[in-house]
Scaffold this motif. Structure first.
Motif, PDB file in Angstrom:
ATOM      1  N   ALA A  11      62.582 102.581  -9.618  1.00 15.95           N
ATOM      2  CA  ALA A  11      62.719 103.700 -10.530  1.00 15.95           C
ATOM      3  C   ALA A  11      63.818 104.694 -10.144  1.00 15.95           C
ATOM      4  CB  ALA A  11      61.579 104.388 -10.773  1.00 15.95           C
ATOM      5  N   VAL A  12      64.143 104.742  -8.702  1.00 16.51           N
ATOM      6  CA  VAL A  12      65.050 105.649  -8.215  1.00 16.51           C
ATOM      7  C   VAL A  12      66.433 105.045  -8.142  1.00 16.51           C
ATOM      8  CG1 VAL A  12      65.463 107.210  -6.371  1.00 16.51           C
ATOM      9  CG2 VAL A  12      63.066 106.564  -7.138  1.00 16.51           C
ATOM     10  N   CYS A  13      66.555 103.999  -7.313  1.00 17.10           N
ATOM     11  CA  CYS A  13      67.984 103.290  -7.375  1.00 17.10           C
ATOM     12  C   CYS A  13      68.200 102.224  -8.097  1.00 17.10           C
ATOM     13  CB  CYS A  13      67.932 102.891  -5.926  1.00 17.10           C
ATOM     14  SG  CYS A  13      67.124 101.276  -5.470  1.00 17.10           S
ATOM     15  N   ARG A  14      67.471 101.872  -8.857  1.00 22.48           N
ATOM     16  CA  ARG A  14      67.622 100.891 -10.136  1.00 22.48           C
ATOM     17  C   ARG A  14      67.953  99.586  -9.435  1.00 22.48           C
ATOM     18  NH1 ARG A  14      64.778 102.402 -13.806  1.00 22.48           N
ATOM     19  NH2 ARG A  14      66.014 100.735 -15.171  1.00 22.48           N
ATOM     20  N   GLU A  15      67.778  99.297  -8.223  1.00 23.50           N
ATOM     21  CA  GLU A  15      68.027  97.842  -7.795  1.00 23.50           C
ATOM     22  C   GLU A  15      66.981  96.992  -8.145  1.00 23.50           C
ATOM     23  OE1 GLU A  15      70.363  96.666  -5.804  1.00 23.50           O
ATOM     24  OE2 GLU A  15      71.578  98.366  -5.555  1.00 23.50           O
ATOM     25  N   ASP A  16      67.488  95.568  -8.316  1.00 24.50           N
ATOM     26  CA  ASP A  16      66.481  94.603  -8.690  1.00 24.50           C
ATOM     27  C   ASP A  16      65.647  94.154  -7.416  1.00 24.50           C
ATOM     28  OD1 ASP A  16      65.234  92.191  -9.314  1.00 24.50           O
ATOM     29  OD2 ASP A  16      66.919  91.528 -10.486  1.00 24.50           O
ATOM     30  N   LEU A  17      64.245  94.463  -7.556  1.00 21.06           N
ATOM     31  CA  LEU A  17      63.585  94.321  -6.123  1.00 21.06           C
ATOM     32  C   LEU A  17      63.205  92.844  -6.199  1.00 21.06           C
ATOM     33  CD1 LEU A  17      61.040  96.850  -7.129  1.00 21.06           C
ATOM     34  CD2 LEU A  17      62.652  97.151  -5.146  1.00 21.06           C
ATOM     35  N   ASP A  18      63.565  91.831  -7.146  1.00 22.10           N
ATOM     36  CA  ASP A  18      63.599  90.420  -6.791  1.00 22.10           C
ATOM     37  C   ASP A  18      64.674  90.170  -5.908  1.00 22.10           C
ATOM     38  OD1 ASP A  18      60.912  89.982  -8.085  1.00 22.10           O
ATOM     39  OD2 ASP A  18      62.006  89.570  -9.945  1.00 22.10           O
ATOM     40  N   GLU A  19      65.776  90.690  -5.865  1.00 20.95           N
ATOM     41  CA  GLU A  19      66.918  90.329  -5.191  1.00 20.95           C
ATOM     42  C   GLU A  19      67.038  90.924  -3.839  1.00 20.95           C
ATOM     43  OE1 GLU A  19      70.425  90.771  -7.485  1.00 20.95           O
ATOM     44  OE2 GLU A  19      69.650  89.539  -9.089  1.00 20.95           O
ATOM     45  N   LEU A  20      66.203  92.099  -3.610  1.00 22.35           N
ATOM     46  CA  LEU A  20      66.407  92.832  -2.352  1.00 22.35           C
ATOM     47  C   LEU A  20      65.158  92.150  -1.498  1.00 22.35           C
ATOM     48  CD1 LEU A  20      66.514  96.516  -3.342  1.00 22.35           C
ATOM     49  CD2 LEU A  20      68.418  95.157  -2.498  1.00 22.35           C
ATOM     50  N   GLU A  21      65.557  92.273  -0.206  1.00 30.41           N
ATOM     51  CA  GLU A  21      64.306  91.847   0.809  1.00 30.41           C
ATOM     52  C   GLU A  21      64.052  92.904   1.382  1.00 30.41           C
ATOM     53  OE1 GLU A  21      65.466  88.567   3.583  1.00 30.41           O
ATOM     54  OE2 GLU A  21      66.435  87.499   1.853  1.00 30.41           O
ATOM     55  N   PHE A  33      57.719 100.903 -10.346  1.00 27.83           N
ATOM     56  CA  PHE A  33      57.968 100.318  -8.969  1.00 27.83           C
ATOM     57  C   PHE A  33      59.143 101.250  -8.239  1.00 27.83           C
ATOM     58  CE2 PHE A  33      56.811  96.366 -11.126  1.00 27.83           C
ATOM     59  CZ  PHE A  33      56.000  95.967 -10.161  1.00 27.83           C
ATOM     60  N   VAL A  34      58.876 101.454  -6.848  1.00 25.81           N
ATOM     61  CA  VAL A  34      59.696 102.222  -6.051  1.00 25.81           C
ATOM     62  C   VAL A  34      59.889 101.321  -4.766  1.00 25.81           C
ATOM     63  CG1 VAL A  34      59.957 104.392  -4.812  1.00 25.81           C
ATOM     64  CG2 VAL A  34      58.698 104.079  -6.884  1.00 25.81           C
ATOM     65  N   CYS A  35      61.288 101.428  -4.230  1.00 29.91           N
ATOM     66  CA  CYS A  35      61.523 100.499  -2.975  1.00 29.91           C
ATOM     67  C   CYS A  35      61.067 101.496  -1.771  1.00 29.91           C
ATOM     68  CB  CYS A  35      62.847  99.921  -2.875  1.00 29.91           C
ATOM     69  SG  CYS A  35      64.124 101.079  -2.706  1.00 29.91           S
ATOM     70  N   GLU A  36      61.021 100.648  -0.751  1.00 31.89           N
ATOM     71  CA  GLU A  36      60.742 101.549   0.558  1.00 31.89           C
ATOM     72  C   GLU A  36      62.070 102.453   0.936  1.00 31.89           C
ATOM     73  OE1 GLU A  36      59.871  99.390   4.243  1.00 31.89           O
ATOM     74  OE2 GLU A  36      61.679  97.715   3.834  1.00 31.89           O
ATOM     75  N   GLY A  37      63.009 102.154   0.533  1.00 33.29           N
ATOM     76  CA  GLY A  37      64.273 102.989   0.852  1.00 33.29           C
ATOM     77  C   GLY A  37      64.315 104.301   0.006  1.00 33.29           C
ATOM     78  N   CYS A  38      63.483 104.158  -1.069  1.00 34.28           N
ATOM     79  CA  CYS A  38      63.561 105.597  -1.912  1.00 34.28           C
ATOM     80  C   CYS A  38      62.180 106.245  -2.062  1.00 34.28           C
ATOM     81  CB  CYS A  38      63.948 104.933  -3.358  1.00 34.28           C
ATOM     82  SG  CYS A  38      65.550 104.388  -3.409  1.00 34.28           S
ATOM     83  N   ASP A  39      61.191 105.471  -1.528  1.00 34.24           N
ATOM     84  CA  ASP A  39      59.685 106.144  -1.567  1.00 34.24           C
ATOM     85  C   ASP A  39      59.775 107.404  -0.825  1.00 34.24           C
ATOM     86  OD1 ASP A  39      57.864 105.968   0.981  1.00 34.24           O
ATOM     87  OD2 ASP A  39      59.200 104.153   0.994  1.00 34.24           O
ATOM     88  N   ASP A  40      58.686 108.266  -1.065  1.00 31.18           N
ATOM     89  CA  ASP A  40      58.663 109.625  -0.624  1.00 31.18           C
ATOM     90  C   ASP A  40      57.004 109.622   0.007  1.00 31.18           C
ATOM     91  OD1 ASP A  40      60.138 111.776   0.159  1.00 31.18           O
ATOM     92  OD2 ASP A  40      59.352 112.977  -1.556  1.00 31.18           O
ATOM     93  N   GLY A  41      56.820 108.407   0.401  1.00 33.87           N
ATOM     94  CA  GLY A  41      55.316 108.361   0.948  1.00 33.87           C
ATOM     95  C   GLY A  41      54.816 106.974   0.622  1.00 33.87           C
ATOM     96  N   TYR A  42      53.784 106.498   1.339  1.00 33.67           N
ATOM     97  CA  TYR A  42      53.276 105.126   1.287  1.00 33.67           C
ATOM     98  C   TYR A  42      51.832 105.259   1.588  1.00 33.67           C
ATOM     99  CZ  TYR A  42      52.025 100.550   2.821  1.00 33.67           C
ATOM    100  OH  TYR A  42      51.324  99.202   2.905  1.00 33.67           O
ATOM    101  N   ASP A  43      50.978 104.641   0.762  1.00 30.07           N
ATOM    102  CA  ASP A  43      49.566 104.441   0.819  1.00 30.07           C
ATOM    103  C   ASP A  43      49.203 103.090   1.677  1.00 30.07           C
ATOM    104  OD1 ASP A  43      46.689 104.404   0.798  1.00 30.07           O
ATOM    105  OD2 ASP A  43      46.676 105.402  -1.162  1.00 30.07           O
ATOM    106  N   PRO A  44      48.911 103.131   2.782  1.00 28.07           N
ATOM    107  CA  PRO A  44      48.548 101.838   3.347  1.00 28.07           C
ATOM    108  C   PRO A  44      47.347 101.097   2.817  1.00 28.07           C
ATOM    109  CG  PRO A  44      48.031 103.499   4.976  1.00 28.07           C
ATOM    110  CD  PRO A  44      49.064 104.165   3.803  1.00 28.07           C
ATOM    111  N   THR A  45      46.499 101.906   2.378  1.00 25.47           N
ATOM    112  CA  THR A  45      45.021 101.297   1.725  1.00 25.47           C
ATOM    113  C   THR A  45      45.443 100.579   0.303  1.00 25.47           C
ATOM    114  OG1 THR A  45      43.939 103.217   2.780  1.00 25.47           O
ATOM    115  CG2 THR A  45      42.958 102.085   0.925  1.00 25.47           C
ATOM    116  N   THR A  46      46.208 101.028  -0.407  1.00 21.20           N
ATOM    117  CA  THR A  46      46.556 100.442  -1.762  1.00 21.20           C
ATOM    118  C   THR A  46      47.838  99.745  -1.870  1.00 21.20           C
ATOM    119  OG1 THR A  46      47.558 102.333  -2.606  1.00 21.20           O
ATOM    120  CG2 THR A  46      45.284 102.182  -2.829  1.00 21.20           C
ATOM    121  N   GLY A  47      48.914 100.069  -1.008  1.00 20.69           N
ATOM    122  CA  GLY A  47      50.285  99.563  -1.093  1.00 20.69           C
ATOM    123  C   GLY A  47      51.185 100.297  -1.924  1.00 20.69           C
TER     124      GLY A  47
END
Length: 65
Positions: A11-21, A33-47
């Motif tokens: 939703a932030v960088c508009r990259e196709d997540l199926d093509e990114l590793e 969806f938000v990739c780990e390069g653009c996220d502003d926090g991660y919940d390890p319990t829910t992913g």
């Protein structure tokens, strides 16, 4: 009945997540969806990964890593 699956695009960088590793998750607020390069926090319990627009939202309080 055909089920709808959203496109896996950050939703932030508009990259196709199926093509990114790269890891990604859905925002607990907007459910986009938000990739780990653009996220502003991660919940390890829910992913889930919060998008920058919703980092201060109380529903994202567990996205701390």
């Amino acid at each position: 009945m055909k089920e709808f699956y959203p496109e896996r695009i950050c939703a932030v960088c508009r990259e196709d997540l199926d093509e990114l590793e790269i890891a990604y998750g859905d925002c607990p607020v907007c459910e986009q969806f938000v990739c780990e390069g653009c996220d502003d926090g991660y919940d390890p319990t829910t992913g889930q990964m919060v998008c920058p627009d919703h980092a201060a939202d109380p529903r994202a309080k567990n996205c701390t890593e």
